[in-house]
Write a protein that holds these residues in place. Structure first.
Motif, PDB file in Angstrom:
ATOM      1  N   VAL A   1      25.870  41.431  91.269  1.00 48.15           N
ATOM      2  CA  VAL A   1      25.498  41.440  89.853  1.00 48.15           C
ATOM      3  C   VAL A   1      25.217  39.966  89.144  1.00 48.15           C
ATOM      4  N   VAL A   2      26.043  39.094  89.427  1.00 48.19           N
ATOM      5  CA  VAL A   2      25.973  37.731  88.712  1.00 48.19           C
ATOM      6  C   VAL A   2      24.799  36.978  89.575  1.00 48.19           C
ATOM      7  N   THR A   3      24.680  37.173  90.831  1.00 54.15           N
ATOM      8  CA  THR A   3      23.446  36.556  91.481  1.00 54.15           C
ATOM      9  C   THR A   3      22.222  36.891  90.981  1.00 54.15           C
ATOM     10  N   LEU A   4      22.159  38.287  90.651  1.00 55.61           N
ATOM     11  CA  LEU A   4      20.790  38.760  90.624  1.00 55.61           C
ATOM     12  C   LEU A   4      20.652  38.426  88.882  1.00 55.61           C
ATOM     13  N   LYS A   5      21.670  38.535  88.002  1.00 51.59           N
ATOM     14  CA  LYS A   5      21.283  37.983  86.573  1.00 51.59           C
ATOM     15  C   LYS A   5      20.809  36.579  86.822  1.00 51.59           C
ATOM     16  N   THR A   6      21.366  35.843  87.260  1.00 47.24           N
ATOM     17  CA  THR A   6      21.038  34.361  87.380  1.00 47.24           C
ATOM     18  C   THR A   6      19.607  34.393  87.903  1.00 47.24           C
ATOM     19  N   TRP A   7      19.273  35.117  88.753  1.00 47.05           N
ATOM     20  CA  TRP A   7      17.930  35.202  89.464  1.00 47.05           C
ATOM     21  C   TRP A   7      16.924  35.769  88.552  1.00 47.05           C
ATOM     22  N   LYS A   8      17.264  36.759  87.771  1.00 48.91           N
ATOM     23  CA  LYS A   8      16.374  37.231  86.651  1.00 48.91           C
ATOM     24  C   LYS A   8      15.820  36.272  85.817  1.00 48.91           C
ATOM     25  N   ALA A   9      16.790  35.345  85.260  1.00 51.90           N
ATOM     26  CA  ALA A   9      16.350  34.259  84.439  1.00 51.90           C
ATOM     27  C   ALA A   9      15.148  33.445  85.063  1.00 51.90           C
ATOM     28  N   GLU A  10      15.475  33.189  86.378  1.00 55.94           N
ATOM     29  CA  GLU A  10      14.433  32.382  87.131  1.00 55.94           C
ATOM     30  C   GLU A  10      13.109  32.852  87.557  1.00 55.94           C
ATOM     31  N   CYS A  11      13.396  34.100  88.017  1.00 56.49           N
ATOM     32  CA  CYS A  11      12.378  34.999  88.677  1.00 56.49           C
ATOM     33  C   CYS A  11      10.944  34.718  87.952  1.00 56.49           C
ATOM     34  N   PRO A  12      10.003  34.446  88.755  1.00 54.46           N
ATOM     35  CA  PRO A  12       8.759  34.330  88.461  1.00 54.46           C
ATOM     36  C   PRO A  12       8.127  35.595  87.872  1.00 54.46           C
ATOM     37  N   LYS A  13       7.616  35.623  86.695  1.00 53.65           N
ATOM     38  CA  LYS A  13       7.240  36.906  85.957  1.00 53.65           C
ATOM     39  C   LYS A  13       5.585  37.402  86.283  1.00 53.65           C
ATOM     40  N   GLY A  14       5.659  38.462  86.329  1.00 55.92           N
ATOM     41  CA  GLY A  14       4.072  39.339  86.730  1.00 55.92           C
ATOM     42  C   GLY A  14       4.051  40.688  86.101  1.00 55.92           C
ATOM     43  N   GLU A  15       2.878  41.222  86.319  1.00 55.50           N
ATOM     44  CA  GLU A  15       2.495  42.597  85.795  1.00 55.50           C
ATOM     45  C   GLU A  15       3.518  43.493  86.290  1.00 55.50           C
ATOM     46  N   HIS A  16       4.053  43.448  87.458  1.00 54.45           N
ATOM     47  CA  HIS A  16       4.833  44.477  87.922  1.00 54.45           C
ATOM     48  C   HIS A  16       6.316  44.568  87.849  1.00 54.45           C
ATOM     49  N   GLY A  17       6.789  43.262  87.153  1.00 52.14           N
ATOM     50  CA  GLY A  17       8.240  43.103  87.003  1.00 52.14           C
ATOM     51  C   GLY A  17       9.076  43.135  87.997  1.00 52.14           C
TER      52      GLY A  17
END
Length: 377
Positions: free
Chosen positions: A250-266
């Motif tokens: 969960v921590v890994t994905l939370k951190t990644w969510k903040a850095e993840c490239p944004k796009g129309e499909h989320g």
């Protein structure tokens, strides 16, 4: 009224001609080399006429015509483009050369059985099953549209799919650790999720942030992306499932969510522009180079300029799915739970692929001995 009469053709050949009326009252005839064959035909034809399923040979479509209608209907029914393409490829490569010009009414179960027997041993059991499945589906569609009276492909005996089946190739724990250590930071969330959830590559590519409940620690598998980068439902009904993840995940994905490239499909694991990442890119640009860096490789027949063997990556992305299943089983999850987590359509599928990993009868014997000792001392 149906009759059988002996005829001498202009060539001098003797035949037995079966005359009858079809369901519409139209007179039909068919010739046979023997009286018994004509008798057998009339017996079957009469029953088909009574049940309204008879199709006269002169009105019968060829396998090729029926296959085109089947493929067209599959497209209309909304089957994924990749699925329809696989149907067409299987038909064109294997069924059409053997039966394409043959009329549906002329195809018999023994003919199809001989065809399957001839292919057995020349391809994998799963590929052979696809060939058989194509014939079953072509005839099923034809019967439902009144183009064929029966489905002669239905009762074919197939070779056992599990006999001498090779065990799935998967990384060891040491190899998994080496792969993760060699993975660039940008791709660690993807590789870790693949390793620890057993999700298919198509499901990972189609995973959206709305499917990830970080508060509850659950990934909801609700969609996948095919080879054409088109969204669709999971591979089967069982593919729609919920997979728990650990606090550290969960921590890994939370951190990644903040850095993840944004796009129309989320998307959770998009490309650099936030769009769907191609399967080939994940292999060529990520997973294969990572394995080579980690030393998880196999030697090839090719040599470099120094005469040393050139190495390739050892595993496909699907191997991480197998590895996750092995970890689930090692952790003590019962077979039914493993089936659910993996999204298998049946428990038998889970046993067919991973049965050898579950505890053996020797483990059961130990438990029985312990039970006896506890009871009797």
């Amino acid at each position: 009224m149906a009759t059988i009469r002996k005829r001498e053709l202009p060539s001098g050949r003797i035949v037995w001609q079966a005359d009858y009326r079809d369901g519409g009252g139209k007179r039909r005839d068919k010739q046979f080399p023997t009286k018994k064959a004509a008798d057998d035909f009339l017996l079957t034809a009469r029953g088909q006429v009574r049940s309204g399923t008879h199709v006269a040979e002169s009105q019968s479509k060829t396998i090729d015509q029926a296959a085109k209608l089947w493929l067209t209907q599959a497209e209309k029914a909304g089957r994924e483009r990749a699925t329809v393409a696989r149907y067409k490829s299987t038909y064109e490569l294997y069924v059409k050369p053997r039966f394409g010009a043959t009329k549906l009414s002329a195809i018999t179960t023994p003919m199809i059985q001989t065809f399957i027997d001839d292919l057995t041993g020349t391809m994998s059991a799963s590929s052979l099953a696809k060939v058989h499945g194509a014939l079953v589906s072509i005839f099923k569609h034809a019967v439902s549209r009144g183009h064929a009276a029966t489905n002669p492909a239905r009762d074919i005996q197939m070779p056992s799919a599990t006999r001498d089946k090779a065990r799935p190739e998967m990384p060891t724990k040491e190899e998994l650790r080496a792969i993760l250590k060699a993975t660039p930071a940008r791709w660690i969330p993807f590789i870790r999720t693949a390793m620890l959830t057993g999700m298919r590559a198509s499901e990972l590519r189609g995973l959206q942030w709305r499917d990830v409940d970080l508060a509850a620690g659950i990934i909801h598998v609700r969609r996948r992306v095919d080879r054409y980068n088109e969204f669709g439902p999971p591979k089967s009904e069982a593919g729609t499932r919920d997979i728990p993840i650990s606090d550290s995940m969960v921590v890994t994905l939370k951190t990644w969510k903040a850095e993840c490239p944004k796009g129309e499909h989320g998307l959770v694991f998009p490309n650099g522009e936030g769009n769907i990442e191609g399967h080939a890119n994940l292999l060529h640009r990520v997973f294969w180079p990572v394995q080579i860096t980690a030393g998880v490789t196999i030697e090839t027949d090719k040599k470099n300029e120094d005469g040393k063997p050139i190495v390739d990556a050892k595993y496909s992305l699907h191997a991480l799915r197998h590895a996750a299943a092995a970890l689930f089983i090692e952790q003590g999850f019962p077979p039914k739970k493993v089936q659910t987590l993996m999204g298998h359509a049946s428990l038998q599928m889970t046993y067919d692929v991973y049965g050898y990993l579950f505890k053996s009868e020797d483990d059961d014997r130990v438990k029985i001995a312990e039970m006896e000792a506890a009871l009797l001392g």
